[in-house]
Design a protein around this motif. Structure first.
Motif: not given
Length: 451
Positions: A8, A11-13, A15-16, A32, A61, A64, A134, A138, A333
């Motif tokens: 998790s 994957i989300f670092q 995009p945030v 966050v 998540f 991030a 994005i 993901i 990342q």
């Protein structure tokens, strides 16, 4: 439990981080922290494995937040001081206490962190986010990384469950690369970051650091408990040479780089030390003297701390000031992706090698079964010998990866820490002289414009 967190987080670092570049650091950071608090509550009140995994995914998540912390430091701190502040940030993670600190952090952010409000307004700025990128990244990253964190524990590598997601992920990431290169108006992955050998080598180096650290920290537990016969509490103390020496080495490295204004020397010391220390792990067995084990494991931690500090700062020094946030997010990342790969490489290689050795004495088990049967293994010399042989293969892999990527790092041309071409004209002079000189320079500039 750990794999869902790393998956998790990886994957989300990005995009945030990308959203924070558009809507501002403060709203993104508060979002966050909300997810982190929700994940902590869900995991703490879970009464089933599915709910517990959901809580860990929320916390992944929220990881991030470490990216946003690093980005904010690049916004506020001159480049010569960033390695010190980044190392201090990592040291504080040792004392992370979850929910109470999340509440304190949220209050502090709400009142102390300024809001870099977008000029176009949040609604219009959100439209400029690379949502297509994005949306491709993901599911593609999830599809690509899932087999690495699930095989061979849940299913074999040569199976439909592993190969189909892996192939889909590769196709999706290739599609993302084409989109970022030719179609995205505001690419999430900036091409400038990948246009120099020094930045590419730094990203590869951070990936290898993540791989090796996860292999080490996951499998040293098997060494201390299964080979040396330590209890869980004693094992927690035994891994302190790595966990404590990493932030200390990063902090000292940042201070030295700040004083010398050079990055190359840190990289030239870090990689040989990593190769030497990882190579010496080969000699660890049930008869190795404890002081020798402490020295070797400290060497691994020192090398990791030096390299993570030097490589993160080299990414910043080699990119333009306005791209520093994107660069540090890409570095974190890469390290997070390396941790996911480290789980896969370590589990696969260890299980295969362990079973090869055990078949010679009529046995077979995977790494999870080894952890469940650790008390029985302690009393079986054949199993202890098999663990030592399997771990030695992992140490060789880590040593080889460090040697290859380290050689690439060492032949690259690293910029100076305070390089006007990297920071933009006049930036270093203003940053070095402080607010008083900044005001004087502004006065001189206004007088010049009047003339």
């Amino acid at each position: 439990m750990g794999t869902i967190y790393y998956l998790s987080a990886t994957i989300f670092q990005q995009p945030v981080a990308e959203i924070s570049h558009v809507v501002g650091r403060k709203p993104a950071f508060l979002l966050v922290l909300t997810f982190a608090a929700a994940g902590t509550v869900i995991a703490g009140t879970a009464n089933s494995i599915a709910v517990l995994l959901a809580g860990r995914a929320f916390q992944g998540f929220a990881n991030a937040g470490s990216v946003l912390s690093a980005i904010i430091l690049t916004d506020l701190v001159p480049i010569q001081d960033r390695a010190i502040w980044l190392a201090t940030q990592n040291a504080r993670m040792l004392f992370f206490m979850n929910l109470p600190l999340l509440v304190i952090s949220a209050i502090g952010l709400a009142f102390l962190l300024g809001f870099d409000r977008p000029e176009l307004g949040i609604r219009k700025s959100l439209k400029s986010v690379d949502w297509i990128g994005i949306g491709i990244f993901i599911p593609s990253a999830l599809s690509f990384l899932s087999p690495f964190v699930m095989a061979p524990t849940l299913f074999p590598w040569i199976s439909v469950q592993a190969l189909v997601p892996l192939a889909s992920g590769v196709i999706g990431l290739a599609t993302l690369a084409v989109h970022q290169r030719f179609f995205a108006r505001r690419p999430m992955f900036r091409p400038e970051i990948f246009s120099k050998h020094v930045t590419v080598s730094a990203i590869l180096g951070l990936t290898v650091c993540g791989i090796c650290l996860n292999i080490l920290l996951f499998h040293l537990v098997l060494f201390w408990e299964g080979v040396r016969g330590y209890s869980k509490m004693e094992t927690s103390v035994a891994v302190l040479p790595e966990t404590v020496s990493i932030p200390i080495a990063a902090l000292v490295c940042g201070l030295v780089m700040r004083r010398t204004n050079r990055i190359r020397e840190a990289v030239s010391v870090g990689w040989p030390l990593a190769v030497l220390s990882l190579g010496l792990l080969w000699f660890m067995d049930d008869n190795t003297p404890l002081p020798w084990l402490v020295i070797v494991n400290c060497g691994v931690g020192l090398a990791a701390g030096i390299l993570m500090a030097a490589l993160n700062v080299s990414l910043l020094a080699a990119t333009k000031r306005e791209l520093n946030g994107h660069a540090i997010a890409m570095g974190l990342q890469a390290r997070s992706a390396g941790m996911c790969l480290g789980i896969a490489i370590g589990t696969t290689v260890f299980s295969y090698t362990m079973n090869q050795r055990l078949r010679q004495v009529g046995g077979e088990m995977n790494s999870e079964e080894i952890l469940r049967m650790i008390e029985e293994i302690k009393r079986d010399p054949n199993c202890r010998k098999a663990i030592i042989d399997a771990l030695r293969v992992l140490w060789v892999i880590c040593c080889a990866l460090s040697g290859i990527v380290g050689l690439y790092n060492c032949v690259c041309k690293f910029p100076l820490l305070r390089d006007p071409s990297a920071e933009g004209p006049g930036t270093e002079r203003v940053a070095a002289n402080g607010p008083e000189k900044r005001a004087n320079s502004s006065t001189v500039a206004s007088q010049d414009s009047k003339v």
